[in-house]
Motif scaffolding. Structure first.
Motif, PDB file in Angstrom:
ATOM      1  N   SER A 108       0.815  -1.222   0.000  1.00 56.16           N
ATOM      2  CA  SER A 108       0.000   0.000   0.000  1.00 56.16           C
ATOM      3  C   SER A 108       0.845   1.267   0.000  1.00 56.16           C
ATOM      4  O   SER A 108       0.360   2.323  -0.409  1.00 56.16           O
ATOM      5  CB  SER A 108      -0.945   0.004   1.213  1.00 56.16           C
ATOM      6  N   VAL A 109       2.103   1.174   0.449  1.00 53.23           N
ATOM      7  CA  VAL A 109       2.962   2.366   0.476  1.00 53.23           C
ATOM      8  C   VAL A 109       4.014   2.321  -0.634  1.00 53.23           C
ATOM      9  O   VAL A 109       4.985   3.084  -0.611  1.00 53.23           O
ATOM     10  CB  VAL A 109       3.628   2.560   1.857  1.00 53.23           C
ATOM     11  N   GLY A 110       3.824   1.425  -1.610  1.00 50.58           N
ATOM     12  CA  GLY A 110       4.594   1.531  -2.841  1.00 50.58           C
ATOM     13  C   GLY A 110       5.721   0.553  -3.057  1.00 50.58           C
ATOM     14  O   GLY A 110       6.512   0.719  -3.993  1.00 50.58           O
ATOM     15  N   PHE A 111       5.797  -0.515  -2.244  1.00 49.02           N
ATOM     16  CA  PHE A 111       6.863  -1.485  -2.413  1.00 49.02           C
ATOM     17  C   PHE A 111       6.304  -2.796  -2.975  1.00 49.02           C
ATOM     18  O   PHE A 111       5.117  -3.070  -2.860  1.00 49.02           O
ATOM     19  CB  PHE A 111       7.576  -1.740  -1.087  1.00 49.02           C
ATOM     20  N   GLU A 112       7.175  -3.597  -3.558  1.00 41.18           N
ATOM     21  CA  GLU A 112       6.770  -4.871  -4.147  1.00 41.18           C
ATOM     22  C   GLU A 112       6.880  -5.960  -3.079  1.00 41.18           C
ATOM     23  O   GLU A 112       7.973  -6.322  -2.651  1.00 41.18           O
ATOM     24  CB  GLU A 112       7.675  -5.222  -5.332  1.00 41.18           C
ATOM     25  N   PRO A 113       5.734  -6.498  -2.608  1.00 31.71           N
ATOM     26  CA  PRO A 113       5.796  -7.478  -1.528  1.00 31.71           C
ATOM     27  C   PRO A 113       6.231  -8.854  -2.021  1.00 31.71           C
ATOM     28  O   PRO A 113       5.844  -9.297  -3.102  1.00 31.71           O
ATOM     29  CB  PRO A 113       4.357  -7.518  -1.017  1.00 31.71           C
ATOM     30  N   ILE A 114       7.046  -9.526  -1.215  1.00 25.39           N
ATOM     31  CA  ILE A 114       7.499 -10.885  -1.494  1.00 25.39           C
ATOM     32  C   ILE A 114       7.045 -11.771  -0.338  1.00 25.39           C
ATOM     33  O   ILE A 114       7.522 -11.627   0.792  1.00 25.39           O
ATOM     34  CB  ILE A 114       9.031 -10.960  -1.639  1.00 25.39           C
ATOM     35  N   ASP A 115       6.116 -12.682  -0.623  1.00 20.78           N
ATOM     36  CA  ASP A 115       5.572 -13.578   0.404  1.00 20.78           C
ATOM     37  C   ASP A 115       6.497 -14.783   0.556  1.00 20.78           C
ATOM     38  O   ASP A 115       6.516 -15.678  -0.300  1.00 20.78           O
ATOM     39  CB  ASP A 115       4.165 -14.011   0.016  1.00 20.78           C
ATOM     40  N   LEU A 116       7.236 -14.825   1.650  1.00 14.87           N
ATOM     41  CA  LEU A 116       8.256 -15.854   1.843  1.00 14.87           C
ATOM     42  C   LEU A 116       7.679 -17.215   2.200  1.00 14.87           C
ATOM     43  O   LEU A 116       8.427 -18.200   2.256  1.00 14.87           O
ATOM     44  CB  LEU A 116       9.247 -15.401   2.919  1.00 14.87           C
ATOM     45  N   THR A 117       6.373 -17.283   2.431  1.00 18.03           N
ATOM     46  CA  THR A 117       5.770 -18.596   2.688  1.00 18.03           C
ATOM     47  C   THR A 117       5.523 -19.365   1.399  1.00 18.03           C
ATOM     48  O   THR A 117       5.204 -20.556   1.437  1.00 18.03           O
ATOM     49  CB  THR A 117       4.431 -18.456   3.437  1.00 18.03           C
ATOM     50  N   LYS A 118       5.700 -18.713   0.256  1.00 22.34           N
ATOM     51  CA  LYS A 118       5.343 -19.325  -1.023  1.00 22.34           C
ATOM     52  C   LYS A 118       6.420 -20.240  -1.590  1.00 22.34           C
ATOM     53  O   LYS A 118       6.129 -21.063  -2.464  1.00 22.34           O
ATOM     54  CB  LYS A 118       5.022 -18.233  -2.052  1.00 22.34           C
ATOM     55  N   SER A 119       7.672 -20.098  -1.151  1.00 24.59           N
ATOM     56  CA  SER A 119       8.736 -20.921  -1.719  1.00 24.59           C
ATOM     57  C   SER A 119       9.913 -20.992  -0.764  1.00 24.59           C
ATOM     58  O   SER A 119      10.188 -20.036  -0.028  1.00 24.59           O
ATOM     59  CB  SER A 119       9.209 -20.354  -3.061  1.00 24.59           C
ATOM     60  N   ASP A 120      10.616 -22.135  -0.775  1.00 25.23           N
ATOM     61  CA  ASP A 120      11.849 -22.272   0.000  1.00 25.23           C
ATOM     62  C   ASP A 120      13.002 -21.526  -0.653  1.00 25.23           C
ATOM     63  O   ASP A 120      14.025 -21.284  -0.012  1.00 25.23           O
ATOM     64  CB  ASP A 120      12.242 -23.751   0.121  1.00 25.23           C
ATOM     65  N   LYS A 121      12.863 -21.177  -1.925  1.00 24.53           N
ATOM     66  CA  LYS A 121      13.945 -20.547  -2.672  1.00 24.53           C
ATOM     67  C   LYS A 121      13.605 -19.095  -2.980  1.00 24.53           C
ATOM     68  O   LYS A 121      12.735 -18.804  -3.805  1.00 24.53           O
ATOM     69  CB  LYS A 121      14.210 -21.310  -3.964  1.00 24.53           C
ATOM     70  N   LEU A 122      14.302 -18.199  -2.321  1.00 26.95           N
ATOM     71  CA  LEU A 122      14.071 -16.774  -2.539  1.00 26.95           C
ATOM     72  C   LEU A 122      14.370 -16.393  -3.981  1.00 26.95           C
ATOM     73  O   LEU A 122      13.715 -15.501  -4.537  1.00 26.95           O
ATOM     74  CB  LEU A 122      14.932 -15.960  -1.572  1.00 26.95           C
ATOM     75  N   GLU A 123      15.329 -17.082  -4.609  1.00 24.90           N
ATOM     76  CA  GLU A 123      15.674 -16.760  -5.992  1.00 24.90           C
ATOM     77  C   GLU A 123      14.464 -16.836  -6.919  1.00 24.90           C
ATOM     78  O   GLU A 123      14.290 -16.003  -7.813  1.00 24.90           O
ATOM     79  CB  GLU A 123      16.763 -17.708  -6.510  1.00 24.90           C
ATOM     80  N   GLU A 124      13.618 -17.846  -6.700  1.00 27.29           N
ATOM     81  CA  GLU A 124      12.430 -18.008  -7.540  1.00 27.29           C
ATOM     82  C   GLU A 124      11.459 -16.845  -7.359  1.00 27.29           C
ATOM     83  O   GLU A 124      10.860 -16.364  -8.334  1.00 27.29           O
ATOM     84  CB  GLU A 124      11.735 -19.324  -7.202  1.00 27.29           C
ATOM     85  N   LEU A 125      11.306 -16.400  -6.123  1.00 22.78           N
ATOM     86  CA  LEU A 125      10.382 -15.297  -5.847  1.00 22.78           C
ATOM     87  C   LEU A 125      10.897 -13.991  -6.447  1.00 22.78           C
ATOM     88  O   LEU A 125      10.109 -13.174  -6.942  1.00 22.78           O
ATOM     89  CB  LEU A 125      10.190 -15.156  -4.336  1.00 22.78           C
ATOM     90  N   ILE A 126      12.215 -13.796  -6.392  1.00 26.02           N
ATOM     91  CA  ILE A 126      12.811 -12.594  -6.977  1.00 26.02           C
ATOM     92  C   ILE A 126      12.673 -12.622  -8.498  1.00 26.02           C
ATOM     93  O   ILE A 126      12.300 -11.621  -9.133  1.00 26.02           O
ATOM     94  CB  ILE A 126      14.295 -12.488  -6.578  1.00 26.02           C
TER      95      ILE A 126
END
Length: 399
Positions: free
Chosen positions: A229-247
């Motif tokens: 809501s304040v302008g950043f791109e949220p990354i939900d860390l519960t969605k994957s064990d690999k942060l690389e995929e989310l990025i």
């Protein structure tokens, strides 16, 4: 004698507002000083670092008066204070610093050599930081006042923006320090771990520094919604064990130019492991996603002793880091307490000139001093708020 009240740590999970001593012009060893001022506290904030102590995750002693984020009005000054006057409204860096030692002269005020007999670095109301009384109180002593304090140039206008300016004592310079140390500049892709107040401040700082895209990762749905809501791109860390995929799902590649750890030692795993405490998980994941030759800013708190740690090594501050990965990628890692005085004047000007609505970004929520225990409880549940205590009702009156 004048009275005083403050927020006192009474053991894991318990704080109370109690009567405490009115400040005197003496240091924690009882030695008289003349370089200090006594402040009437205008605002004092609850910080995530305070929560580490209140959860019992440090060696903090019971009876400690909490609070290192302070803004106040000068009501008394020592005879050696030359450049501040009674009635001045000032911001207080959370670092207690002498201004005279080698590290202070190098702008490394987070590791002052003269304000703590046990180690380098001092702070108000914090474990192992020199015994300086905290500022979640009605009145507080600030030593070395001419060096440490910045007077707001227009008191009336400052009170109008006090909910923004109160963030200058810690979280805004801390977030900014993390972004600067991570090398954020024009066109950077940035990932910030942690959507609490420091993470949001780091994300806002990255935008101020010219980042092209700012992602912020967390597992708390409320905090992620607020970050968006304040302008950043949220990354939900519960969605994957690999942060690389989310990025990669956001920017098209599994890496970023710059990353910031705004979580610290109470980190948890990603994906299916999000309920499991893993104190090195953020550092390891940031080394995985930060480009070769990039930098990682680490304003998140790490401690030398964590009696509540699940891992035996972590109880002494030992982490299972993939340091070889960071070495192989030629990463630069920047750690330690933020030297607030390096940044707070320019950030003050950004606030006063409408460039940085930090109170909105961190969702500042003003409560009374007596409501502090409730604020600690709600903050500990992960609400997307930054609680600001108003000991004398001055914020309410200014609003």
């Amino acid at each position: 004698m004048a009275s005083n009240r403050g927020v006192v740590y009474l053991g894991p999970g318990k704080v109370e507002v109690r009567s405490i001593d009115y400040p005197k012009m003496v240091n924690p060893q009882g030695k008289p000083i003349e370089h200090g001022v006594i402040l009437k506290v205008v605002t004092t904030n609850i910080c995530g670092s305070d929560q580490h102590m209140v959860r019992g995750r440090t060696t903090a002693p019971t009876g400690l008066v909490l609070g290192h984020e302070i803004t106040g009005e000068v009501i008394e000054k020592g005879k050696d204070v030359e450049y501040l006057n009674i009635g001045d409204l000032v911001t207080v860096p959370f670092n207690v610093a002498c201004g005279r030692c080698r590290t202070c002269r190098e702008q490394q005020t987070g590791v002052c050599l003269n304000v703590n007999s046990a180690r380098a670095g001092g702070a108000f109301g914090y474990v192992d930081m020199g015994g300086w009384t905290g500022g979640q109180a009605e009145y507080v002593l600030v030593p070395y006042a001419d060096f440490n304090l910045i007077r707001f140039p227009n008191k009336e206008k400052a009170l109008e923006k006090i909910q923004d300016l109160t963030m200058l004592s810690d979280i805004l310079p801390t977030g900014f320090h993390g972004a600067v140390c991570a090398g954020v500049g024009v066109g950077s892709s940035v990932y910030v771990a942690g959507a609490g107040p420091v993470g949001l401040a780091a994300a806002a700082s990255a935008q101020l520094l010219g980042a092209a895209v700012v992602m912020i990762g967390d597992m708390n749905p409320e905090r992620l919604r607020h970050a968006k809501s304040v302008g950043f791109e949220p990354i939900d860390l519960t969605k994957s064990d690999k942060l690389e995929e989310l990025i990669e799902a956001v920017v098209g590649v599994p890496e970023v130019d710059c990353s910031v750890d705004a979580v610290g030692f109470e980190a948890r795993g990603h994906g299916a492991q999000h309920v499991t405490e893993a104190p090195a998980t953020v550092l390891n994941s940031l080394m995985a996603i930060t480009r070769p030759g990039g930098a990682i800013g680490i304003p998140g708190l790490y401690v030398t002793e964590d009696p509540g740690a699940k891992e035996e090594g972590a109880k002494q501050g030992n982490l299972r880091m993939r340091f070889g990965l960071g070495w192989a990628k030629s990463h630069r890692l920047y750690t330690g307490q933020t030297p607030v005085l390096r940044y707070n004047r320019q950030l003050m000007m950004a606030i006063l000139h409408g460039r940085l609505p930090i109170a909105k970004i961190v969702n500042a929520t003003v409560i009374s001093l007596d409501e502090a225990p409730r604020g600690y409880h709600e903050f500990d549940t992960g609400v997307a708020r930054k609680f600001v205590l108003d000991p004398h009702g001055m914020v309410k009156k200014a609003a």
